[in-house]
Write a protein that holds these residues in place. Structure first.
Motif, PDB file in Angstrom:
ATOM      1  N   VAL A 269       0.848  -1.199   0.000  1.00  0.00           N
ATOM      2  CA  VAL A 269       0.000   0.000   0.000  1.00  0.00           C
ATOM      3  C   VAL A 269       0.883   1.247   0.000  1.00  0.00           C
ATOM      4  CG1 VAL A 269      -1.635   1.375   1.365  1.00  0.00           C
ATOM      5  CG2 VAL A 269      -2.014  -1.076   1.068  1.00  0.00           C
ATOM      6  N   GLY A 270       1.879   1.267   0.869  1.00  0.00           N
ATOM      7  CA  GLY A 270       2.757   2.431   0.954  1.00  0.00           C
ATOM      8  C   GLY A 270       3.525   2.686  -0.333  1.00  0.00           C
ATOM      9  N   VAL A 271       4.121   1.645  -0.881  1.00  0.00           N
ATOM     10  CA  VAL A 271       4.867   1.791  -2.134  1.00  0.00           C
ATOM     11  C   VAL A 271       3.910   2.138  -3.272  1.00  0.00           C
ATOM     12  CG1 VAL A 271       6.262   0.556  -3.847  1.00  0.00           C
ATOM     13  CG2 VAL A 271       6.762   0.302  -1.418  1.00  0.00           C
ATOM     14  N   GLY A 272       2.754   1.520  -3.259  1.00  0.00           N
ATOM     15  CA  GLY A 272       1.768   1.773  -4.305  1.00  0.00           C
ATOM     16  C   GLY A 272       1.306   3.210  -4.358  1.00  0.00           C
ATOM     17  N   THR A 273       1.278   3.868  -3.205  1.00  0.00           N
ATOM     18  CA  THR A 273       0.843   5.265  -3.195  1.00  0.00           C
ATOM     19  C   THR A 273       1.815   6.180  -3.929  1.00  0.00           C
ATOM     20  OG1 THR A 273       1.898   5.731  -1.070  1.00  0.00           O
ATOM     21  CG2 THR A 273      -0.416   5.057  -1.025  1.00  0.00           C
ATOM     22  N   THR A 274       3.065   5.750  -4.029  1.00  0.00           N
ATOM     23  CA  THR A 274       4.051   6.586  -4.722  1.00  0.00           C
ATOM     24  C   THR A 274       4.344   6.105  -6.137  1.00  0.00           C
ATOM     25  OG1 THR A 274       5.897   5.315  -3.798  1.00  0.00           O
ATOM     26  CG2 THR A 274       5.179   7.265  -2.578  1.00  0.00           C
ATOM     27  N   VAL A 275       4.229   4.812  -6.380  1.00  0.00           N
ATOM     28  CA  VAL A 275       4.599   4.249  -7.681  1.00  0.00           C
ATOM     29  C   VAL A 275       3.455   4.333  -8.693  1.00  0.00           C
ATOM     30  CG1 VAL A 275       5.358   2.144  -8.864  1.00  0.00           C
ATOM     31  CG2 VAL A 275       6.305   2.725  -6.637  1.00  0.00           C
ATOM     32  N   ALA A 276       2.331   3.748  -8.343  1.00  0.00           N
ATOM     33  CA  ALA A 276       1.182   3.712  -9.253  1.00  0.00           C
ATOM     34  C   ALA A 276      -0.086   3.611  -8.404  1.00  0.00           C
ATOM     35  CB  ALA A 276       1.290   2.529 -10.203  1.00  0.00           C
ATOM     36  N   PRO A 277      -0.480   4.700  -7.764  1.00  0.00           N
ATOM     37  CA  PRO A 277      -1.574   4.629  -6.794  1.00  0.00           C
ATOM     38  C   PRO A 277      -2.878   4.053  -7.329  1.00  0.00           C
ATOM     39  CG  PRO A 277      -0.841   6.912  -7.105  1.00  0.00           C
ATOM     40  CD  PRO A 277       0.043   6.040  -7.912  1.00  0.00           C
ATOM     41  N   SER A 278      -3.302   4.484  -8.491  1.00  0.00           N
ATOM     42  CA  SER A 278      -4.592   3.988  -9.001  1.00  0.00           C
ATOM     43  C   SER A 278      -4.566   2.484  -9.211  1.00  0.00           C
ATOM     44  CB  SER A 278      -4.955   4.701 -10.304  1.00  0.00           C
ATOM     45  OG  SER A 278      -5.211   6.061 -10.039  1.00  0.00           O
ATOM     46  N   SER A 279      -3.528   1.987  -9.844  1.00  0.00           N
ATOM     47  CA  SER A 279      -3.441   0.559 -10.146  1.00  0.00           C
ATOM     48  C   SER A 279      -3.204  -0.287  -8.904  1.00  0.00           C
ATOM     49  CB  SER A 279      -2.318   0.292 -11.147  1.00  0.00           C
ATOM     50  OG  SER A 279      -2.576   0.956 -12.349  1.00  0.00           O
ATOM     51  N   VAL A 280      -2.201   0.076  -8.126  1.00  0.00           N
ATOM     52  CA  VAL A 280      -1.830  -0.750  -6.965  1.00  0.00           C
ATOM     53  C   VAL A 280      -2.910  -0.726  -5.898  1.00  0.00           C
ATOM     54  CG1 VAL A 280      -0.150  -1.054  -5.108  1.00  0.00           C
ATOM     55  CG2 VAL A 280       0.639  -0.511  -7.421  1.00  0.00           C
ATOM     56  N   LEU A 281      -3.404   0.450  -5.580  1.00  0.00           N
ATOM     57  CA  LEU A 281      -4.434   0.532  -4.536  1.00  0.00           C
ATOM     58  C   LEU A 281      -5.733  -0.127  -4.991  1.00  0.00           C
ATOM     59  CD1 LEU A 281      -3.753   4.133  -3.195  1.00  0.00           C
ATOM     60  CD2 LEU A 281      -3.039   1.942  -2.186  1.00  0.00           C
ATOM     61  N   SER A 282      -6.059  -0.030  -6.266  1.00  0.00           N
ATOM     62  CA  SER A 282      -7.249  -0.718  -6.787  1.00  0.00           C
ATOM     63  C   SER A 282      -7.070  -2.228  -6.732  1.00  0.00           C
ATOM     64  CB  SER A 282      -7.536  -0.274  -8.221  1.00  0.00           C
ATOM     65  OG  SER A 282      -7.933   1.077  -8.258  1.00  0.00           O
ATOM     66  N   ALA A 283      -5.883  -2.705  -7.108  1.00  0.00           N
ATOM     67  CA  ALA A 283      -5.635  -4.147  -7.111  1.00  0.00           C
ATOM     68  C   ALA A 283      -5.688  -4.725  -5.698  1.00  0.00           C
ATOM     69  CB  ALA A 283      -4.290  -4.453  -7.762  1.00  0.00           C
ATOM     70  N   ILE A 284      -5.038  -4.054  -4.756  1.00  0.00           N
ATOM     71  CA  ILE A 284      -5.057  -4.583  -3.391  1.00  0.00           C
ATOM     72  C   ILE A 284      -6.458  -4.484  -2.802  1.00  0.00           C
ATOM     73  CG2 ILE A 284      -4.354  -2.548  -2.067  1.00  0.00           C
ATOM     74  CD1 ILE A 284      -2.427  -4.577  -0.575  1.00  0.00           C
ATOM     75  N   SER A 285      -7.188  -3.435  -3.136  1.00  0.00           N
ATOM     76  CA  SER A 285      -8.579  -3.321  -2.672  1.00  0.00           C
ATOM     77  C   SER A 285      -9.438  -4.441  -3.250  1.00  0.00           C
ATOM     78  CB  SER A 285      -9.161  -1.951  -3.047  1.00  0.00           C
ATOM     79  OG  SER A 285      -8.455  -0.924  -2.399  1.00  0.00           O
ATOM     80  N   GLY A 286      -9.263  -4.712  -4.536  1.00  0.00           N
ATOM     81  CA  GLY A 286     -10.005  -5.806  -5.159  1.00  0.00           C
ATOM     82  C   GLY A 286      -9.685  -7.143  -4.531  1.00  0.00           C
ATOM     83  N   ALA A 287      -8.403  -7.359  -4.248  1.00  0.00           N
ATOM     84  CA  ALA A 287      -7.993  -8.615  -3.614  1.00  0.00           C
ATOM     85  C   ALA A 287      -8.634  -8.770  -2.244  1.00  0.00           C
ATOM     86  CB  ALA A 287      -6.465  -8.657  -3.506  1.00  0.00           C
ATOM     87  N   LEU A 288      -8.650  -7.699  -1.479  1.00  0.00           N
ATOM     88  CA  LEU A 288      -9.193  -7.782  -0.122  1.00  0.00           C
ATOM     89  C   LEU A 288     -10.715  -7.848  -0.097  1.00  0.00           C
ATOM     90  CD1 LEU A 288      -6.655  -5.343   1.469  1.00  0.00           C
ATOM     91  CD2 LEU A 288      -6.862  -7.785   1.958  1.00  0.00           C
ATOM     92  N   VAL A 289     -11.363  -7.134  -0.993  1.00  0.00           N
ATOM     93  CA  VAL A 289     -12.823  -7.228  -1.076  1.00  0.00           C
ATOM     94  C   VAL A 289     -13.228  -8.646  -1.474  1.00  0.00           C
ATOM     95  CG1 VAL A 289     -14.850  -6.451  -2.375  1.00  0.00           C
ATOM     96  CG2 VAL A 289     -13.245  -4.776  -1.458  1.00  0.00           C
ATOM     97  N   ALA A 290     -12.525  -9.221  -2.431  1.00  0.00           N
ATOM     98  CA  ALA A 290     -12.821 -10.598  -2.840  1.00  0.00           C
ATOM     99  C   ALA A 290     -12.578 -11.564  -1.681  1.00  0.00           C
ATOM    100  CB  ALA A 290     -11.967 -10.988  -4.044  1.00  0.00           C
TER     101      ALA A 290
END
Length: 108
Positions: free
Chosen positions: A75-96
């Motif tokens: 989450v932390g790295v994703g906020t700086t590298v590719a926030p939309s993609s990384v945060l969406s992917a981890i959110s999708g993984a956790l919601v699933a």
């Protein structure tokens, strides 16, 4: 430990991801969300082949701690590298994963 602990850990990381979304002003990405969800469901299908072994390892506190730390680092790295993609992917993984847990609880 069990479903409640698993769900609580997932909620902690999902909350961090959602807070990160707001803080960085990221735009949700549906393809990334779906990819994260598919990855979780794929993992659960593979894990279902030997649930006792998976549970034996997962029930160890250091494994759970490491998993949460790794997810929060993502989450932390994703906020700086590719926030939309990384945060969406981890959110999708956790919601699933949370949906999967609900199905497991209702089904038992």
């Amino acid at each position: 430990m069990g479903v409640r602990t698993d769900g609580a850990l997932a909620v902690v990381v999902l909350t961090a991801a959602l807070v990160a979304f707001v803080l960085v002003g990221a735009t949700p990405s549906l393809p990334a969300f779906l990819l994260g969800a598919a990855a979780t469901l794929g993992f659960e299908l593979v894990a279902a082949r030997d649930p006792e072994t998976v549970r034996k390892y997962w029930e160890r506190r250091p494994v759970q701690f490491a998993a949460v730390v790794v997810a929060l680092v993502i989450v932390g790295v994703g906020t700086t590298v590719a926030p939309s993609s990384v945060l969406s992917a981890i959110s999708g993984a956790l919601v699933a994963y949370l949906a999967f847990l609900i199905v497991v609880v209702v089904g038992s």
